[in-house]
Design an enzyme around this catalytic site. Structure first.
Site, PDB file in Angstrom:
ATOM      1  N   ARG A 158       0.822  -1.203   0.000  1.00  0.00           N
ATOM      2  CA  ARG A 158       0.000   0.000   0.000  1.00  0.00           C
ATOM      3  C   ARG A 158       0.863   1.263   0.000  1.00  0.00           C
ATOM      4  O   ARG A 158       0.537   2.253  -0.659  1.00  0.00           O
ATOM      5  CB  ARG A 158      -0.949  -0.003   1.201  1.00  0.00           C
ATOM      6  CG  ARG A 158      -1.900   1.188   1.211  1.00  0.00           C
ATOM      7  CD  ARG A 158      -3.023   1.001   2.204  1.00  0.00           C
ATOM      8  NE  ARG A 158      -2.541   0.857   3.579  1.00  0.00           N
ATOM      9  CZ  ARG A 158      -3.356   0.731   4.628  1.00  0.00           C
ATOM     10  NH1 ARG A 158      -4.669   0.716   4.448  1.00  0.00           N
ATOM     11  NH2 ARG A 158      -2.863   0.591   5.850  1.00  0.00           N
ATOM     12  N   LYS A 260      -2.773   6.538   1.738  1.00  0.00           N
ATOM     13  CA  LYS A 260      -2.596   7.037   3.103  1.00  0.00           C
ATOM     14  C   LYS A 260      -1.623   8.206   3.131  1.00  0.00           C
ATOM     15  O   LYS A 260      -0.566   8.153   3.777  1.00  0.00           O
ATOM     16  CB  LYS A 260      -2.137   5.915   4.027  1.00  0.00           C
ATOM     17  CG  LYS A 260      -3.230   4.883   4.304  1.00  0.00           C
ATOM     18  CD  LYS A 260      -2.796   3.838   5.292  1.00  0.00           C
ATOM     19  CE  LYS A 260      -2.683   4.350   6.712  1.00  0.00           C
ATOM     20  NZ  LYS A 260      -4.005   4.698   7.284  1.00  0.00           N
ATOM     21  N   GLU A 296     -16.623   6.428   4.834  1.00  0.00           N
ATOM     22  CA  GLU A 296     -15.725   5.962   5.882  1.00  0.00           C
ATOM     23  C   GLU A 296     -15.802   6.872   7.087  1.00  0.00           C
ATOM     24  O   GLU A 296     -16.576   7.834   7.109  1.00  0.00           O
ATOM     25  CB  GLU A 296     -14.291   5.915   5.353  1.00  0.00           C
ATOM     26  CG  GLU A 296     -13.809   7.254   4.811  1.00  0.00           C
ATOM     27  CD  GLU A 296     -12.473   7.153   4.100  1.00  0.00           C
ATOM     28  OE1 GLU A 296     -11.668   6.274   4.456  1.00  0.00           O
ATOM     29  OE2 GLU A 296     -12.226   7.954   3.187  1.00  0.00           O
TER      30      GLU A 296
END
Length: 382
Positions: A158, A260, A296
């Site tokens: 990721r 992220k 989210e």
């Protein structure tokens, strides 16, 4: 294990297009550490750590002795710490890992250094333009003293995807895993006793080189630090209360909501603060286009026990039998209520949901080595 009901998850918003890799930098990355450095042997899998001293070495000798013994034997003593009061906040540990890019934007020669500040140029890309990524994972201590990691390779992959989006060079999966393992072993005495918490590991990838115009930074730093943590919410496993955000959004089509990047988190602070002032645990975000599809929370995902995996509207969520959230920080937390446009909807009489409890128990048992890992998700360190 019993078969569980279908669980619906809010599908992520449209992801951004990929950006090509940054062109090679013409600026050399210099490293002049002022602290004693713990260097791993060049041989992969070596068990010794050599200590080179300089500057503040005398003040750090106790740490070096403790960590060297811990790394070689895997039987480090626990820190004298009140594990019963462990929450989710920074706790300075012994060592962190730092690796910087070479002139060809290749990461090499990572090192363990004493936990402490990282020196940055005020014109660093991460400070001026937010060119940075973060990851998070946990390590749990087993009864036999060994330590378990949960799917660390997925965190590495990721980070590489996020680095591609932000035009940053990234450590290889192997370098990422090596850094994580070294950081844990160097701080093994900070891994909480079994059942008392876990060691939270935070990898960072930042544009540390100086840049004035908006462009990729000329230098990059990969760092990993760790600290012991308990439950994310102060009430432990009690169901949480969510306030649906009607003004701000967590992500937008073409944005960076699917990686992220550090900038994603600064934008939620105001809404999160406002929700907590009203007595809620966190914020529930809807999509930025239709303002009705569930996306989210501030830093983790949300599920409902009702439907298959697809886009979920807020009305469907309010009609769910059970709702829970997942993430590295919160692990798995049952939702007790959601407030939307002044309407308060409660779930499970403010008790941990049945499916939530089953999933939480199964997940944490695998993470702690109490249940057989038939999926090959865990990595054991001794």
């Amino acid at each position: 294990m019993e078969l569980l009901p279908r669980v619906g998850v809010a599908a992520p918003g449209p992801g951004p297009g990929r950006v090509g890799a940054a062109a090679p930098s013409s600026t050399r990355c210099h490293r002049t550490p002022a602290h004693p450095i713990l260097k791993r042997s060049a041989a992969v899998g070596a068990t010794a750590i050599a200590v080179s001293r300089g500057g503040a070495a005398a003040r750090r000798s106790r740490w070096s002795t403790l960590v060297t013994a811990s790394y070689n034997t895997g039987t480090a003593d626990l820190v004298d710490f009140n594990w019963e009061t462990l929450g989710f906040q920074p706790v300075p540990t012994d060592f962190m890992y730092v690796m910087r890019c070479s002139e060809e934007e290749v990461f090499t020669k990572g090192e363990l250094v004493p936990y402490g500040p990282i020196e940055l140029n005020p014109a660093a890309g991460v400070l001026n333009y937010g060119q940075g990524l973060l990851e998070g994972l946990r390590a749990h201590r087993k009864e036999d003293g060994s330590v378990l990691l949960f799917r660390p390779d997925e965190n590495a992959l990721r980070m590489r995807l996020g680095a591609d989006r932000l035009c940053m060079p990234s450590p290889s999966v192997e370098q990422f895993l090596e850094a994580i393992k070294l950081t844990i072993l160097a701080n093994k005495r900070w891994v909480p006793p079994t059942g008392k918490g876990s060691l939270y590991i935070r990898p960072l990838l930042i544009g540390s080189g100086a840049i004035l115009g908006v462009a990729p930074a000329p230098q990059y730093t990969f760092a990993v630090f760790a600290c012991p943590v308990g439950h994310y919410f102060k009430d432990g496993l009690s169901p949480i209360s969510l306030l649906t955000e009607e003004e701000y959004h967590r992500a937008a089509p073409g944005g960076t909501g699917d990686i992220k990047t550090i900038g994603n988190y600064a934008s939620v602070v105001h809404a999160n603060k406002r929700a907590k002032e009203r007595g809620h645990s966190d914020v529930l975000y809807l999509d930025s286009v239709h303002k009705k599809f569930v996306e989210e929370l501030s830093s983790y995902n949300i599920f409902m026990v009702k439907v298959e995996e697809r886009l979920i509207t807020i009305d469907e969520l309010l009609d769910a039998d059970e709702v829970f959230c997942t993430g590295t920080s919160v692990v798995l937390s049952s939702v007790g209520c959601i407030v939307y446009k002044g309407r308060r909807v409660e779930y499970g009489n403010q008790k941990f949901g049945t499916v939530s409890q089953q999933l939480y128990s199964a997940l944490t048992a695998i993470q702690k080595g109490l249940l057989e890992d038939s999926m090959g998700w865990t990595v054991q360190l001794k």
